[in-house]
Write an enzyme that holds these catalytic residues in place. Sequence first.
Site, mmCIF file in Angstrom:
data_model
loop_
_atom_site.group_PDB
_atom_site.id
_atom_site.type_symbol
_atom_site.label_atom_id
_atom_site.label_comp_id
_atom_site.label_asym_id
_atom_site.label_seq_id
_atom_site.Cartn_x
_atom_site.Cartn_y
_atom_site.Cartn_z
ATOM 1 N N GLY A 85 0.670 -1.176 -0.060
ATOM 2 C CA GLY A 85 -0.090 0.100 -0.061
ATOM 3 C C GLY A 85 0.817 1.062 -0.024
ATOM 4 C CG ASP A 86 3.706 2.422 3.262
ATOM 5 O OD1 ASP A 86 2.571 3.257 3.482
ATOM 6 O OD2 ASP A 86 4.010 1.672 4.131
ATOM 7 C CG PHE A 87 6.557 0.484 -1.466
ATOM 8 C CD1 PHE A 87 7.467 1.323 -1.282
ATOM 9 C CD2 PHE A 87 7.023 -0.843 -0.788
ATOM 10 C CE1 PHE A 87 8.245 1.321 -0.143
ATOM 11 C CE2 PHE A 87 7.741 -1.085 0.145
ATOM 12 C CZ PHE A 87 8.518 0.098 0.337
ATOM 13 C CD GLN B 194 -1.067 4.017 2.857
ATOM 14 O OE1 GLN B 194 -1.936 4.326 3.786
ATOM 15 N NE2 GLN B 194 -0.051 3.521 2.727
#
Length: 429
Positions: free
Chosen positions: A197-199, A229
């Site tokens: 999810g971050d990347f 996000q």
Amino acid sequence: MIKQRIEFDSDLLIGMPLRFDQKGQIMAKSAQIPDFGLLHGVKVLSTGAVAAEPYAATLMAEHGADVIQVENARHPEDMRKSVALEWAQDARCKRTIALDIPSDEGREIFLALIRWADIWLESSKGGTYRKWDLDDDVILAQNPDLVIVHVSGYGEVGEPDYVCRPSYDPIAQAFSGFMYINSPAGTKPMAVFPGIGDFITALFALWSSLAALLHARETGEGEVVDLSQYEALLRVSAQYPAEYFTNGTQLVRNPDIDGDVGGLGVYECKDGRYVYVALNPSALKSEGLALLGLAEDPDFGQRGIVVAGTARDAKSKRAIEDYCSCHSASEVDRDFNQVNIGCCKIMDYSELGFNPHCLRRESIIEWFDDASGKMVRGVGVVPRVERRPGRVWRGAPRVGQDNEDILEELGYSSMDIEKLYAEGVIVRD
């Protein structure tokens, strides 16, 4: 503080030793950043933490942008200690200042950085900067053609109860449905790691900020991007959302039917290692069918896709299983690819790092990490660029490593800087 200034060689190579000050730190003013990459000359201010937004800024820095990372002077980046090697890899090539933004003096420095920047990326709970009287109107009044990118779990606009919630990668996976669709029926939901999810959110932040920069340079008008996000994960969920919202069908990952094409899946080989096989339509030629022992089977007399869950799918899986049971993973990888069957041995890093293809492409590189004071091996610059390639010219910085250089560029005197240190507006490791 005594510092040895570094004159960067414009032909600086990845991994080449650099000169350091007495604490082993590279000191760099903007003019000393090597001239490389597709984003040379782009000025990026990054004020986020863990991990999506700063990662987007690092990708820009690896392709030549001048990125200033602002850390919280009262609470520096958690990743420095909790996952030090991720920090070493994902914070390299930046300059940094440790600043208390909400303080009176910190606010003035922050606004000076806003006037300097082409792009400002930040990640905080929605509404944080509004609480500091630094809403988008205030920011754009300082720099009308600035690109502002807000990255948060739930976005800047929406239900107040959600906008102000904290979020991390697994939280976004849970809210977006991403965790649910990746949990086979009857199993406990599990997050997909590492940091998907971050990347993914970082990549959305990257492309949208550069798209907005193109527009700003053509029109002179800034832009505000509100990136949540959970929506980034929702957007990369393929047909799963549309299947439900159009047809009412709630799909989840089925380990026995891994995708819509037959034959897909993980297979154990004779040596106990595994391969992943994709029985693509082009594999159903005479060579592929012969290798699998299906050349004489009437069900495979005509080329075409093998649909998951059909009789042909069951036969193809049994044939793949039989072949794998008699051969090592390396042999299956070699044999299947020779007849155009999509296949790859499931490798760990001990194999990947010495794979001839990875070595040829320099997928894994080595560089000096300022934060730890040692050499680090990790992932190289992605993607490869032919004429203006990216590079790692500097390791991840220590806390406040570039305070003096950045503030001098903004017009602060040595006495001003000493006063800011004394008042705790800026800090340094």
